[in-house]
Design an enzyme around this catalytic site. Structure first.
Site, mmCIF file in Angstrom:
data_model
loop_
_atom_site.group_PDB
_atom_site.id
_atom_site.type_symbol
_atom_site.label_atom_id
_atom_site.label_comp_id
_atom_site.label_asym_id
_atom_site.label_seq_id
_atom_site.Cartn_x
_atom_site.Cartn_y
_atom_site.Cartn_z
ATOM 1 N N CYS A 113 36.087 34.995 28.380
ATOM 2 C CA CYS A 113 34.876 34.352 28.918
ATOM 3 C C CYS A 113 34.063 33.646 27.835
ATOM 4 O O CYS A 113 33.322 32.718 28.122
ATOM 5 C CB CYS A 113 33.992 35.376 29.621
ATOM 6 S SG CYS A 113 34.808 36.086 31.044
ATOM 7 N N HIS A 258 26.969 32.188 30.972
ATOM 8 C CA HIS A 258 28.273 32.429 31.601
ATOM 9 C C HIS A 258 28.089 32.932 33.032
ATOM 10 O O HIS A 258 27.286 33.837 33.288
ATOM 11 C CB HIS A 258 29.060 33.447 30.779
ATOM 12 C CG HIS A 258 30.337 33.846 31.422
ATOM 13 N ND1 HIS A 258 31.319 32.927 31.729
ATOM 14 C CD2 HIS A 258 30.805 35.047 31.838
ATOM 15 C CE1 HIS A 258 32.323 33.551 32.297
ATOM 16 N NE2 HIS A 258 32.043 34.841 32.381
ATOM 17 N N ASN A 288 33.563 33.017 39.043
ATOM 18 C CA ASN A 288 33.654 33.182 37.586
ATOM 19 C C ASN A 288 34.940 32.517 37.086
ATOM 20 O O ASN A 288 36.033 33.028 37.305
ATOM 21 C CB ASN A 288 33.653 34.677 37.264
ATOM 22 C CG ASN A 288 33.781 34.977 35.784
ATOM 23 O OD1 ASN A 288 34.071 34.101 34.976
ATOM 24 N ND2 ASN A 288 33.580 36.231 35.434
HETATM 25 O O1 UT7 Z 1 33.387 37.442 33.279
HETATM 26 C C1 UT7 Z 1 33.432 38.557 32.462
HETATM 27 C C2 UT7 Z 1 32.472 39.510 32.732
HETATM 28 N N1 UT7 Z 1 32.550 40.107 34.067
HETATM 29 C C3 UT7 Z 1 31.420 40.576 34.560
HETATM 30 O O2 UT7 Z 1 30.408 40.399 33.937
HETATM 31 C C4 UT7 Z 1 31.440 41.394 35.825
HETATM 32 C C5 UT7 Z 1 30.416 42.460 35.735
HETATM 33 N N2 UT7 Z 1 30.412 43.412 36.837
HETATM 34 C C6 UT7 Z 1 30.024 43.077 38.092
HETATM 35 O O3 UT7 Z 1 29.731 41.918 38.343
HETATM 36 C C7 UT7 Z 1 29.917 44.158 39.128
HETATM 37 O O4 UT7 Z 1 30.115 45.390 38.529
HETATM 38 C C8 UT7 Z 1 30.887 44.005 40.334
HETATM 39 C C9 UT7 Z 1 30.501 42.827 41.185
HETATM 40 C C10 UT7 Z 1 32.320 43.836 39.803
HETATM 41 C C11 UT7 Z 1 30.865 45.233 41.205
HETATM 42 O O5 UT7 Z 1 29.554 45.433 41.704
HETATM 43 P P1 UT7 Z 1 28.845 46.856 41.590
HETATM 44 O O6 UT7 Z 1 27.555 46.693 42.233
HETATM 45 O O7 UT7 Z 1 28.874 47.269 40.133
HETATM 46 O O8 UT7 Z 1 29.782 47.758 42.457
HETATM 47 P P2 UT7 Z 1 30.575 49.074 42.038
HETATM 48 O O9 UT7 Z 1 31.776 48.745 41.206
HETATM 49 O O10 UT7 Z 1 29.605 50.070 41.487
HETATM 50 O O11 UT7 Z 1 31.060 49.568 43.434
HETATM 51 C C12 UT7 Z 1 30.139 49.957 44.475
HETATM 52 C C13 UT7 Z 1 30.929 50.178 45.741
HETATM 53 C C14 UT7 Z 1 32.169 51.033 45.537
HETATM 54 O O12 UT7 Z 1 32.328 51.829 46.697
HETATM 55 P P3 UT7 Z 1 31.882 53.363 46.684
HETATM 56 O O13 UT7 Z 1 32.688 54.007 45.594
HETATM 57 O O14 UT7 Z 1 30.409 53.346 46.391
HETATM 58 O O15 UT7 Z 1 32.221 53.817 48.054
HETATM 59 C C15 UT7 Z 1 33.280 50.028 45.471
HETATM 60 O O16 UT7 Z 1 34.517 50.549 45.884
HETATM 61 O O17 UT7 Z 1 31.400 48.909 46.224
HETATM 62 C C16 UT7 Z 1 32.809 48.989 46.453
HETATM 63 N N3 UT7 Z 1 33.361 47.657 46.217
HETATM 64 C C17 UT7 Z 1 33.464 46.745 47.196
HETATM 65 N N4 UT7 Z 1 33.134 46.788 48.495
HETATM 66 C C18 UT7 Z 1 33.365 45.674 49.208
HETATM 67 C C19 UT7 Z 1 33.812 47.132 45.068
HETATM 68 N N5 UT7 Z 1 34.232 45.868 45.280
HETATM 69 C C20 UT7 Z 1 34.030 45.625 46.597
HETATM 70 C C21 UT7 Z 1 34.251 44.497 47.404
HETATM 71 N N6 UT7 Z 1 33.909 44.566 48.705
HETATM 72 N N7 UT7 Z 1 34.785 43.335 46.915
#
Ligand code: UT7
Length: 331
Positions: A113, A258, A288
């Site tokens: 990135c 970014h 992204n």
């Molecule tokens: O480009 C390089 C850098 N990349 C980044 O900067 C990405 C940084 N991270 C993020 O943007 C976020 O962490 C994400 C968007 C990837 C995830 O969002 P989050 O709010 O951190 O969600 P989480 O991983 O804590 O997951 C929360 C819940 C989980 O379910 P449970 O365990 O609470 O039941 C996940 O399984 O959301 C679930 N989940 C989804 N649900 C629906 C994860 N992805 C999805 C999805 N649709 N696509």
């Protein structure tokens, strides 16, 4: 030593628009989840036959056109990608070939990135030392072919996308416009928090059927950890690069951060105390695109008249490695 300055910018994205609803037919996700957690409404993914080099070529032609230059006027290529068309050689030489340029150096930069910022710093150093005059810097990525399109991969698949951006850099003139400073960092302790395990030369063979069955060829991310570090490192780096350039946050015309997640960009904006008119985000439309996000942002801002000669702009990125960094530019 003279500054290097921007002579032209260009972007190219695939025609195929992939909506959140389309993804919700492939995995257990919803338009609502993706919008509220990431800000993304749609992204571009390639169709079979489209390549990173071809997108890079289109972006380059637009940048050359703006610069009023021909491919033969380029003295070197720095090509940032974490998703090259082939394991080897790098995309830079393929781009050189399709542009029909003779034997100029073509270097690939793998800094994910942050790739465009790192590539820019190499091109700037070459120009400042007088080694090369007009240097093409490209950020081009195809992430869609490395995503696990099922519920197991949903936390990654809904974010990443394809696209390319290019800039032509040349020696600065007396008006002081151009690149003022860089701030570059990496922290390998976190290498496996956002990575692609295989294929890799440490494996015999480089990728096995077992690895493929286990999904080791897919981009894997600990999203929460990446988020946690990104919102600290980007503001820190923006402050450092402004300080190195002898400028203040209040003087910023535009911050181009970014595009990983709109929530990350909002935290960075708030941390730096920037007004809405001092930032520009396009993640809603493109997702992204890794090393391509900054040159895509830049080209959209230049063509929309958001950046004028004399404006202070900072570009900042954070991603896999972890690697991060910023560039301060007097436009
Ligand atoms: O480009 C390089 C850098 N990349 C980044 O900067 C990405 C940084 N991270 C993020 O943007 C976020 O962490 C994400 C968007 C990837 C995830 O969002 P989050 O709010 O951190 O969600 P989480 O991983 O804590 O997951 C929360 C819940 C989980 O379910 P449970 O365990 O609470 O039941 C996940 O399984 O959301 C679930 N989940 C989804 N649900 C629906 C994860 N992805 C999805 C999805 N649709 N696509």
């Amino acid at each position: 030593m003279p500054h290097s300055r921007f002579l032209g910018t260009g972007l190219a994205v695939p025609d195929r628009v992939v909506t959140n609803d389309e993804l919700s037919r492939l995995m257990d996700t919803t338009d609502e989840w993706i919008r509220t957690r990431t800000g993304i409404q749609e992204r571009r993914w390639v169709t079979e036959g489209e390549t990173g080099v071809e997108m890079g070529r289109k972006a380059t032609e637009r940048a050359l056109d703006m610069a009023g230059l021909a491919p033969a006027d380029l003295d070197a290529i720095v090509y940032a990608t974490s998703s090259p068309d082939h394991f080897a050689p790098g995309n830079g030489v393929y781009l050189q070939r399709v542009l029909g340029i003779a034997t100029i150096p073509a270097l690939d930069v793998r800094a994910q990135c942050s790739g465009f910022i790192y590539a820019l710093s190499v091109a700037d150093a070459w120009i400042r030392t007088g080694q090369f005059r007009n240097v093409l810097v490209v950020g081009s990525e195809i992430q869609s072919t490395g995503l696990e399109l099922s519920t197991a991969g949903r936390h990654v698949a809904v974010i990443f996308a394809d696209g390319a951006g290019a800039v032509v850099l040349g020696p600065g003139n007396e008006d002081g416009s151009g690149i003022l400073a860089f701030d570059l960092h990496s922290e390998g302790a976190h290498a496996e928090k956002l990575w692609v395990d295989a294929p890799g030369s440490m494996y015999h063979p480089r990728v096995s059927h077992q690895q493929i069955d286990a999904g080791k060829q897919y981009l894997e991310m600990d999203g929460r950890e990446v988020f946690r570090h990104a919102v600290v490192r980007m503001p820190e780096s923006v402050r450092a690069v402004l300080s190195a350039a002898g400028q203040r946050v209040e003087e910023l015309k535009l911050l181009l951060a970014h595009q990983a997640n709109l929530r990350i960009s909002e935290v960075v904006q708030k941390d730096l105390g920037l007004r809405d008119d001092q930032v520009y985000n396009n993640i809603t439309r493109y997702g992204n695109t890794t090393a391509a996000t900054i040159p895509i942002l830049l080209d959209e801002c230049v063509r929309a008249g958001r950046l004028r000669r004399g404006d202070l702009v900072v570009m900042t990125a954070f991603g896999s490695g972890f690697m991060w960094g910023s560039a301060a530019v007097r436009w």
